[in-house]
Design a protein around this motif. Sequence first.
Motif, PDB file in Angstrom:
ATOM      1  N   ALA A  27      -4.081   3.869  -9.439  1.00  0.00           N
ATOM      2  CA  ALA A  27      -3.913   2.660  -8.631  1.00  0.00           C
ATOM      3  C   ALA A  27      -5.258   2.046  -8.255  1.00  0.00           C
ATOM      4  CB  ALA A  27      -3.118   2.991  -7.367  1.00  0.00           C
ATOM      5  N   TYR A  28      -6.201   2.885  -7.842  1.00  0.00           N
ATOM      6  CA  TYR A  28      -7.503   2.373  -7.407  1.00  0.00           C
ATOM      7  C   TYR A  28      -8.276   1.764  -8.567  1.00  0.00           C
ATOM      8  CZ  TYR A  28     -12.131   2.196  -5.281  1.00  0.00           C
ATOM      9  OH  TYR A  28     -13.351   1.775  -4.820  1.00  0.00           O
ATOM     10  N   TYR A  31      -6.836  -1.565  -9.376  1.00  0.00           N
ATOM     11  CA  TYR A  31      -7.258  -2.507  -8.324  1.00  0.00           C
ATOM     12  C   TYR A  31      -8.696  -2.965  -8.536  1.00  0.00           C
ATOM     13  CZ  TYR A  31      -8.819  -3.983  -3.671  1.00  0.00           C
ATOM     14  OH  TYR A  31      -9.378  -4.673  -2.623  1.00  0.00           O
ATOM     15  N   MET A  36      -3.701  -6.395  -8.743  1.00  0.00           N
ATOM     16  CA  MET A  36      -3.274  -6.113  -7.377  1.00  0.00           C
ATOM     17  C   MET A  36      -1.893  -5.469  -7.303  1.00  0.00           C
ATOM     18  SD  MET A  36      -5.775  -7.277  -5.472  1.00  0.00           S
ATOM     19  CE  MET A  36      -5.060  -7.588  -3.856  1.00  0.00           C
ATOM     20  N   LYS A  39      -1.742  -2.124  -5.439  1.00  0.00           N
ATOM     21  CA  LYS A  39      -2.048  -2.358  -4.018  1.00  0.00           C
ATOM     22  C   LYS A  39      -0.837  -2.952  -3.310  1.00  0.00           C
ATOM     23  CE  LYS A  39      -5.437  -4.518  -0.929  1.00  0.00           C
ATOM     24  NZ  LYS A  39      -4.443  -5.133  -0.024  1.00  0.00           N
ATOM     25  N   ASN A  40      -0.218  -3.935  -3.942  1.00  0.00           N
ATOM     26  CA  ASN A  40       0.962  -4.573  -3.345  1.00  0.00           C
ATOM     27  C   ASN A  40       2.148  -3.616  -3.258  1.00  0.00           C
ATOM     28  OD1 ASN A  40      -0.463  -6.963  -3.105  1.00  0.00           O
ATOM     29  ND2 ASN A  40       0.249  -7.761  -5.081  1.00  0.00           N
ATOM     30  N   LEU A  44      -2.202   2.428  -2.940  1.00  0.00           N
ATOM     31  CA  LEU A  44      -3.594   2.755  -2.615  1.00  0.00           C
ATOM     32  C   LEU A  44      -3.618   3.590  -1.335  1.00  0.00           C
ATOM     33  CD1 LEU A  44      -5.554  -0.549  -3.373  1.00  0.00           C
ATOM     34  CD2 LEU A  44      -5.463   1.537  -4.731  1.00  0.00           C
ATOM     35  N   THR A  45      -3.065   4.767  -1.409  1.00  0.00           N
ATOM     36  CA  THR A  45      -2.939   5.628  -0.244  1.00  0.00           C
ATOM     37  C   THR A  45      -2.925   7.089  -0.670  1.00  0.00           C
ATOM     38  OG1 THR A  45      -1.503   6.223   1.613  1.00  0.00           O
ATOM     39  CG2 THR A  45      -0.425   5.438  -0.383  1.00  0.00           C
TER      40      THR A  45
END
Length: 214
Positions: A27-28, A31, A36, A39-40, A44-45
């Motif tokens: 994901a990162y 991004y 995006m 992220k959406n 990103l966690t």
Amino acid sequence: MNFDYFWLFRSLPAVIIGLTVHELAHAYTAYKLGDMTAKNDGRLTLNPLKHIDPLGFILIVIAGFGWAKPVSFNPDNLKNKHRDEILISLAGPFSNFLLAILFLIVARGLYFFPYFSGTEVGLATINLLILWSVINFGLFIFNLIPIPPLDGSHIYMTFLKETNPKLLQNMYKYGTLGLLLIILIQSNTKIEILPLGPLIRGITNVFISILQFK
């Protein structure tokens, strides 16, 4: 089915951490490369609940293999589609590689403290970290296998989207079935179609030697 509950208790944290970091890395990277979508989607966690697939996780527990929730991205948002798709795909496995090394470094560092180097509980902690390292080296090697849908297949699959989409579709379809068949055979017999065990032990021993474990 006979379960080794003690081994499961010790290994599950490493699996959860490994899968979470793996998907976050996908994901990162997407991004940072301009897309995006992840992220959406809230990917990103480091919250494992955002990355763990329930069915895939249950299979890990009962069968020793499974999967996390795939990270979505839009290739049209990437500046260099082929290169960036490969980078996004490889980010996951290599995050497990780095995580495995980190676990070994922490384990080696604990040797400097008498409690960890001279007590049964301390040595058990060090061995646990080494186990977590082995698991993440396993995730690294397994995901680099060039069989769809594993990350290693994206090194060449991204080019098939434009050159031969029908072949791409068939490879995903039969590659996934073939991979599951291989895993089932290796899990239930002594036949080792993919030499994952020797590769994982080999790479682990290399870094244990580099870090000079006693």
